[in-house]
Design an enzyme around this catalytic site. Structure first.
Site, mmCIF file in Angstrom:
data_model
loop_
_atom_site.group_PDB
_atom_site.id
_atom_site.type_symbol
_atom_site.label_atom_id
_atom_site.label_comp_id
_atom_site.label_asym_id
_atom_site.label_seq_id
_atom_site.Cartn_x
_atom_site.Cartn_y
_atom_site.Cartn_z
ATOM 1 N N ASP A 241 0.827 -1.202 0.000
ATOM 2 C CA ASP A 241 0.000 0.000 0.000
ATOM 3 C C ASP A 241 0.870 1.264 0.000
ATOM 4 O O ASP A 241 1.997 1.245 0.503
ATOM 5 C CB ASP A 241 -0.867 -0.044 1.272
ATOM 6 C CG ASP A 241 -1.917 1.040 1.294
ATOM 7 O OD1 ASP A 241 -2.692 1.127 0.336
ATOM 8 O OD2 ASP A 241 -1.954 1.809 2.286
ATOM 9 N N GLU A 265 1.567 -0.117 -4.802
ATOM 10 C CA GLU A 265 0.564 0.858 -5.229
ATOM 11 C C GLU A 265 1.209 2.242 -5.314
ATOM 12 O O GLU A 265 1.400 2.910 -4.303
ATOM 13 C CB GLU A 265 -0.598 0.910 -4.222
ATOM 14 C CG GLU A 265 -1.628 1.962 -4.567
ATOM 15 C CD GLU A 265 -2.278 2.615 -3.352
ATOM 16 O OE1 GLU A 265 -3.366 3.177 -3.504
ATOM 17 O OE2 GLU A 265 -1.713 2.565 -2.239
#
Ligand code: NAG
Ligand code: NAG
Length: 482
Positions: A241, A265
């Protein structure tokens, strides 16, 4: 005596085989196809849930319900692995598994998993650590690999407490010291990379305490944590993330410690900025391509040539485009069908991500025609769909995924070559396949194109339409198909 010794030897062998988990590499992931699920929203434990919860989209309490736990569990996922397998997926990306705060905030609770309180505990709303291990084992038994979502940028927010007071810090495990965090600030200038890395996400309203990933103690904790997490649960990959919110060099050691395929990400549209991160992890999510997909495939009056140009420009910006994670939507952006209701456009966009260079990722609910807009509306529970496998989208995805699984490894290592690109039609060759997409949508005119196959196939070769195997076209004497 004899028989008990025999028993002991067998037990040891089993333990050994469990301990030598296979660490899956980027090269192995390249040919996989990934189904993205949010554990809380995918499936409740069979016979042991409240199927009414989060089911009444449009009801007056719905917005409150979907900001809290809806009841999905690890056992629920196990029960529905065949639903995933029958759709042709051979990998899942599951949302973060660690313990979250139980304290209320203005945006509800951390059911999504991105608001950690204790990185060493498993989120008990989803089940036990053993049940998570059972999930991974049950997935492996079906040749489905499991990618776990992990966060190292921040911990969960605590509304109504001043950041980094003793009371605030004591709530976190293990990051409970002031020097475990950056000096307090909130990201204001999204053009300033230093601020993006050093300050808190979440705004002034609900800042997410930003971990000091320069502190050697923190680095040590995180590298050991990811190594142990992957080994303990036998994960095959990690999805990372918020990677742009942590200095790049941190990720080299983190992904090395994980020892399995890593995909980050990097939420940005600029290929050169996103591409840089592939020097620190195996792969990144294909955000630059995503922006192109939504601008072209949702709009019949756009230009498919721009998809072709985007594919080309990616190649210069990334170390290896064949392992990028391609998607049409996910839990952080509005669903494709919230941008257009035309399912033919959706099918063409899905064809592109399922067959272009890279690893496809399809977000739960796409197969059931879900059309939620921005967060939290795009985070619908799946159970109201009854997991029907007869929906046209489910069947469509299954057909292409199954075709993908018959392809030789050369398909996944080779790059696509443009075969045709004009306003409404884009086609490419990849290995021995010819993939054709349009943005005519439900307005389906009669059109014909003649594609030069440039010696890829012999004259007289028959190409079979995988969506309708009775339909064949033959390479003519000029080496063209049409
Ligand atoms: C801080 O965390 C460490 C490691 O988890 C723990 O040993 C210690 O007791 C904690 N301190 C406080 C004040 O909670
Ligand atoms: C799912 O099943 C319930 C109960 O049979 C039914 O009321 C509902 O309409 C079904 N939903 C869909 C999307 O088919």
């Amino acid at each position: 005596m004899h028989s008990s010794k025999h028993f002991i030897i067998i037990t040891l062998l089993i333990l050994l085989s469990l301990a030598t988990a296979i660490a899956r590499t980027a090269a192995e992931w390249r040919s996989r196809t990934i189904y993205q699920l949010l554990t809380d929203r995918f499936a409740q434990s069979p016979g042991n849930g409240n199927l009414q919860l989060c089911a009444n989209n449009g009801g007056s309490n719905y917005i409150n319900e979907i900001r809290h736990y809806c009841g999905g569990t690890f056992t629920g996922i196990i029960d529905k692995l065949d639903y995933i397998k029958s759709m042709g997926f051979n990998a899942i990306w599951i949302s973060p598994v660690v313990k979250q705060f139980e304290k209320e905030t203005k945006y509800g609770l951390g059911w999504h998993g991105y608001w950690a309180q204790d990185i060493y505990e498993i989120n008990s709303h989803f089940g036990t650590a053993d049940e998570l291990k059972q999930l991974v084992a049950a997935a492996h038994a079906r040749d489905i690999w499991v990618m776990v979502d992990v966060v190292a940028n921040h911990m969960g927010p605590q509304q109504d407490l001043t950041p980094y007071t003793t009371e605030y810090l004591n709530a976190y495990t293990p990051f409970n010291k002031t020097n475990h965090y950056h000096d307090f600030c909130v990201i204001k200038d999204w053009g300033n990379d230093d601020e993006i890395e050093r300050c808190c996400l979440g705004g002034d309203e609900l800042p997410l305490p930003d971990i000091n990933t320069e502190n050697p103690q923190v680095i040590d904790i995180f590298y050991n944590w990811i190594k142990d997490l992957v080994r303990e649960y036998n994960f095959d990959g990690i999805r990372i993330d918020t990677v742009k919110h942590v200095r790049k060099e941190f990720w080299s050691g983190f992904t090395a410690a994980a020892g399995v395929f890593s995909i980050g990400e990097m939420f940005h549209g600029d290929p050169s900025k996103v591409g840089e991160y592939q020097n620190y992890m195996d792969a990144v999510l294909g955000y630059p391509l995503f922006y192109n997909i939504i601008s072209v495939f949702t709009n019949p009056f756009s230009d498919m040539g721009s998809v072709s140009r985007a594919v080309q420009s990616m190649r210069g910006a990334f170390k290896d485009v064949t392992v990028l994670g391609n998607f049409i939507d996910n839990h952080d952006v509005p669903r494709f069908l919230s941008r257009t209701q035309d399912r033919n456009l959706l099918k063409n966009a899905l064809t592109f991500v399922l067959l272009t260079d890279g690893i496809p990722i399809v977000y739960q609910g796409t197969e059931q025609g879900f059309n939620g807009g921005d967060d939290p509306w795009n985070r619908e529970a799946l159970w109201p769909s009854n997991y029907t496998q007869s929906s046209d989208l489910y069947q469509f995805i299954a057909t292409i995924n199954k075709f993908r699984q018959t392809l030789p490894s050369s398909y996944f290592t080779s790059l696509s070559v443009e075969a045709w690109a004009n306003d409404r039609i884009y086609a490419f060759f990849k290995d021995r396949a010819l993939v054709v997409m349009t943005i005519y949508g439900t307005y389906d005119p009669m059109f014909s194109i003649q594609i030069k196959t440039n010696g890829l196939y012999n004259i007289g070769t028959e190409l079979v339409n995988i969506l309708n195997c009775a339909e064949k076209i033959t390479v003519d004497n000029n080496g063209e198909v049409g």
